[in-house]
Structure formats: structure tokens, C-alpha cells
Write an enzyme that holds these catalytic residues in place. Structure first.
Site, mmCIF file in Angstrom:
data_model
loop_
_atom_site.group_PDB
_atom_site.id
_atom_site.type_symbol
_atom_site.label_atom_id
_atom_site.label_comp_id
_atom_site.label_asym_id
_atom_site.label_seq_id
_atom_site.Cartn_x
_atom_site.Cartn_y
_atom_site.Cartn_z
ATOM 1 N N ASP A 173 0.824 -1.208 0.000
ATOM 2 C CA ASP A 173 0.000 0.000 0.000
ATOM 3 C C ASP A 173 0.860 1.262 0.000
ATOM 4 O OD1 ASP A 173 -2.351 -1.462 0.009
ATOM 5 O OD2 ASP A 173 -2.531 -1.457 2.193
ATOM 6 N N TYR A 199 6.710 -9.926 6.878
ATOM 7 C CA TYR A 199 6.610 -8.487 7.109
ATOM 8 C C TYR A 199 7.137 -8.159 8.504
ATOM 9 C CZ TYR A 199 3.492 -7.551 3.112
ATOM 10 O OH TYR A 199 2.960 -7.396 1.860
#
Length: 250
Positions: free
Chosen positions: A51, A109
Site C-alpha cells: 500500500d 513483514y
């Protein structure tokens, strides 16, 4: 011939990985640079979408070329041509049907939290000034690993066919002056990591109990989970692939 390109970037100035009609993206920036240097249109297929504002320490994309390039020279020229916030590490030949997204086995992540105001980390970490119970947050992580359906952490109105993700690890660690959340899974839903971190921070702040995590996940309701933390603290750090993709026979 098909190739994988490995690269990293600071996502602060970009509207995410994927091309956008009215905003600059990593994909557009890299495709334009590669097309210019190779004098041929290059289309990149990324391993996933990040994003706006999210960073990547390691990301892969695949592309096709009719002729084999000088890999080292192309990496050098790309790094000279691309903006300073995008760096290419290497270009690798792969088998013809290799796919950067669908062949990925795992993705990792990390989310970075700082507990003191630091102007040098302002764009790369989330500042939480209140005390956090890291032990409780890690107990909540253990509850996450008991589940596979994570619809409650998914962005609303997505077009995914399943909310099932298989988590391999999820934990918080204290690293010098920062807290780092690390999570690995075979796949992630859109906005999933940031929503998980927001939920875990609620536990650390005492707003929610460890056992509440199970209720939140079973509810399958996004409004039950915590808020999405800012994108600037999120990093895609590792993607793994089968070794067989790189076993090229001439």
C-alpha cells in the site's frame, strides 16, 4: 526468456507498488526506467502489492525479454537511472513459467514501533509514547497462530475468494530502541498486517485482553479488530521461492 528482478524501496513518496491512474507508483517508475534502458516495453508482475507508504527491503517481480541482458551491467545502469529511494539488487533468469506472485512460498513483514520521539525515524516507524506490555502482546501473537481465517483483519470490499492464511510465525522483539513485530505466512490479505498490529497494540496498552483476540478473529468482523496502524512503519522484508525456479538448463 523470463527473469526475476529483486529490489527494495522506501515507499514514502509512492502510492504503493501497483500502477495508479493519477498517482506515482513503484511499478510505473521501474517499468519506465527499464523500458528506457532496454529500448523495449517492459511489464513487471510483482510478488504482491504494498500500500501507499509501505516499504520493502525485499521484493521480486518477473518480466520477459527476447534477448538475455548483461545482468550486472543492467543492475548498475538501473541503479544509476532510478530515483535514490529504489534500489535493484540482482536480476536472475528463471524457468519460463515462473511467476513472482503465485510461486512465492512465504512472505515476511516487519512492523517497527518506537517509544520515544525520534525525528530520524519519523517516516519509518510508528511512535507510541504510552507504555506497552510486550509480554501480553506476544501471548496474543500465540493466539493468532491458532487460527487460519483472518477476515476480521481484511480491508472491506476486497475481491478475494478466501480469507484463509497459514501463519508460520508472529512475535514481538525488543531491538535496541525499537519494538519490531515480525509475521510470516503463505499469503496476506489486504491491510491485514496493519490491522493485526493495531489489535496487538490495543492488548499492549491494556485496551483489550489477550483472550479478546480469539473473539475478534471468530467474529470475522473488521469493526471488532483494532485500527490500522500507519503504513510508514511496515516493511516487506522477505519472500521465498522454490529453488527449482532458478534451475535453468541451456
Amino acid at each position: 526468456m523470463r527473469y526475476f528482478i529483486e529490489f527494495s524501496y522506501d515507499g514514502s513518496a509512492y502510492h504503493g507498488w501497483q500502477r495508479q491512474p493519477k498517482a506515482i507508483s513503484i511499478q510505473q517508475t521501474m517499468e519506465e526506467a527499464m523500458s528506457t534502458l532496454l529500448r523495449s516495453e517492459v511489464k513487471l508482475v510483482g510478488a504482491g502489492r504494498t500500500d501507499a507508504g509501505v516499504h520493502a527491503r525485499q521484493l521480486f517481480a518477473h518480466f520477459d525479454l527476447d534477448e538475455a541482458p548483461d545482468y550486472a551491467d543492467l543492475v548498475h545502469r538501473l541503479n544509476s537511472f532510478l530515483p535514490e529511494d529504489i534500489s535493484v539488487k540482482r536480476i536472475l533468469p528463471v524457468i519460463p513459467n515462473a511467476h513472482a506472485r503465485f510461486d512465492a512460498l512465504e512472505r515476511t513483514y516487519e512492523y517497527v514501533v518506537v517509544q520515544r520521539k525520534d525525528p530520524f525515524l519519523f517516516n519509518w516507524a510508528h511512535y507510541v509514547h504510552l507504555p506497552l506490555d510486550v509480554q501480553a502482546m506476544n501471548l496474543a501473537c500465540a493466539e493468532l497462530l491458532k487460527h487460519t481465517d483472518f477476515e476480521c483483519f481484511s480491508k472491506s470490499n476486497t475481491d478475494v475468494k478466501t480469507y484463509v492464511c497459514h501463519l508460520k510465525e508472529a512475535s514481538w522483539s525488543e531491538q535496541e530502541d525499537r519494538l519490531v513485530f515480525r509475521i510470516t505466512a503463505d499469503r496476506f490479505l489486504r491491510n491485514m498486517v496493519r490491522a493485526i498490529v493495531g489489535t496487538l497494540l490495543d492488548v499492549g496498552l491494556g485496551k483489550s485482553a489477550v483472550e479478546d483476540v480469539n473473539h475478534i478473529i471468530k467474529s470475522r468482523n473488521r469493526s471488532e479488530a483494532g485500527v490500522s496502524v500507519p503504513a510508514k512503519g511496515l516493511y516487506l522484508t522477505r519472500i521465498s521461492y522454490p529453488e527449482s525456479l532458478f534451475q535453468i538448463h541451456g
